[in-house]
Design a protein around this motif. Sequence first.
Motif, PDB file in Angstrom:
ATOM      1  N   ASN A 130       0.294  10.104  -3.623  1.00 62.84           N
ATOM      2  CA  ASN A 130      -0.825  10.412  -2.742  1.00 62.84           C
ATOM      3  C   ASN A 130      -0.312  10.467  -1.300  1.00 62.84           C
ATOM      4  O   ASN A 130      -0.049   9.427  -0.701  1.00 62.84           O
ATOM      5  N   MET A 169      -7.511   3.749   2.568  1.00 61.02           N
ATOM      6  CA  MET A 169      -7.052   5.011   1.993  1.00 61.02           C
ATOM      7  C   MET A 169      -6.873   4.932   0.485  1.00 61.02           C
ATOM      8  O   MET A 169      -6.744   5.959  -0.180  1.00 61.02           O
ATOM      9  N   LEU A 170      -6.866   3.722  -0.070  1.00 58.72           N
ATOM     10  CA  LEU A 170      -6.744   3.563  -1.525  1.00 58.72           C
ATOM     11  C   LEU A 170      -8.067   3.814  -2.246  1.00 58.72           C
ATOM     12  O   LEU A 170      -8.108   3.782  -3.470  1.00 58.72           O
ATOM     13  N   GLU A 189       2.249   1.760  -3.425  1.00 57.13           N
ATOM     14  CA  GLU A 189       1.182   2.249  -4.293  1.00 57.13           C
ATOM     15  C   GLU A 189       0.935   3.744  -4.045  1.00 57.13           C
ATOM     16  O   GLU A 189       0.721   4.511  -4.987  1.00 57.13           O
ATOM     17  N   GLY A 190       0.963   4.134  -2.791  1.00 57.79           N
ATOM     18  CA  GLY A 190       0.788   5.549  -2.476  1.00 57.79           C
ATOM     19  C   GLY A 190       1.889   6.411  -3.066  1.00 57.79           C
ATOM     20  O   GLY A 190       1.637   7.519  -3.554  1.00 57.79           O
ATOM     21  N   SER A 205      -5.215   1.223   6.324  1.00 60.53           N
ATOM     22  CA  SER A 205      -4.306   1.667   5.256  1.00 60.53           C
ATOM     23  C   SER A 205      -4.863   1.327   3.884  1.00 60.53           C
ATOM     24  O   SER A 205      -4.770   2.133   2.952  1.00 60.53           O
ATOM     25  N   ASN A 265      -0.555   7.414   6.019  1.00 60.71           N
ATOM     26  CA  ASN A 265      -1.329   6.431   6.784  1.00 60.71           C
ATOM     27  C   ASN A 265      -0.693   5.046   6.729  1.00 60.71           C
ATOM     28  O   ASN A 265      -0.751   4.301   7.712  1.00 60.71           O
ATOM     29  N   VAL A 275       0.845  -1.203   0.000  1.00 58.89           N
ATOM     30  CA  VAL A 275       0.000   0.000   0.000  1.00 58.89           C
ATOM     31  C   VAL A 275       0.879   1.252   0.000  1.00 58.89           C
ATOM     32  O   VAL A 275       0.596   2.231  -0.705  1.00 58.89           O
ATOM     33  N   LEU A 276       1.952   1.228   0.783  1.00 58.39           N
ATOM     34  CA  LEU A 276       2.877   2.359   0.829  1.00 58.39           C
ATOM     35  C   LEU A 276       3.482   2.631  -0.547  1.00 58.39           C
ATOM     36  O   LEU A 276       3.533   3.785  -1.001  1.00 58.39           O
ATOM     37  N   VAL A 324      -2.261   8.335   1.438  1.00 56.31           N
ATOM     38  CA  VAL A 324      -1.978   6.902   1.444  1.00 56.31           C
ATOM     39  C   VAL A 324      -0.614   6.637   2.061  1.00 56.31           C
ATOM     40  O   VAL A 324      -0.458   5.731   2.893  1.00 56.31           O
ATOM     41  N   VAL A 325       0.373   7.437   1.686  1.00 54.94           N
ATOM     42  CA  VAL A 325       1.743   7.232   2.167  1.00 54.94           C
ATOM     43  C   VAL A 325       1.828   7.418   3.687  1.00 54.94           C
ATOM     44  O   VAL A 325       2.365   6.558   4.396  1.00 54.94           O
TER      45      VAL A 325
END
Length: 209
Positions: free
Chosen positions: A32, A79-80, A26-27, A76, A38, A23-24, A35-36
Amino acid sequence: MGTRLVPSGRTATRLLQAAIGVVLVEGLLLQNPGVVVNALLSLGVTFLPPVLARDWEVRLDTRLTLYIAVAVFLHSVGMLGFYESVWWYDHLTHTLSATVVAGVGYATAKAFDEHSDAVHFPGSFLALYVLLFTLALGVFWEVLEFGARLLATAVGMDPILFQYGIDDTLLDLVFNTAGAVLVALFGSGALRPLVESLTTRFDRSFGER
């Protein structure tokens, strides 16, 4: 067992940490900041139990450690875009987060109760305390979301936290209350190892009763 997870528990926690890492990334690719930030905070929370065990000798039960990891992972991922696209997702994560907050409040108060003969918290008081403690932090979080959104708008950035109006705030507090009630009704058994660990820590820090 403390924070030394059995192999399946350790594996599950590592997988959740890896998923938050995805997820990190992807952020970062999406540029974003919400996203990063969170994802980074969620990763930090997953590493907190072993730090508490190493530095403070406060040990969390394996199931509780996994539960916390699941809660921050779901946040997390939300947030996406799941917070906007899935109507019930925010309710789920608020309930889970509220149970974590309520669990911390309950375990700390119960440990003080058992540590000191000068303090006694009846069950009814503990239940009310857990509810008020969770709601107070829930209100603080809602104010933080509102402030973060105003700040992001002022500087022309994507918000790190989202706040969707008074109706959303009230619903969030309803599900915070639901999480607190779940802990007040059913949390004593699951939180017992943490209470004992905190009590031992208080005894060592402040002296025996």
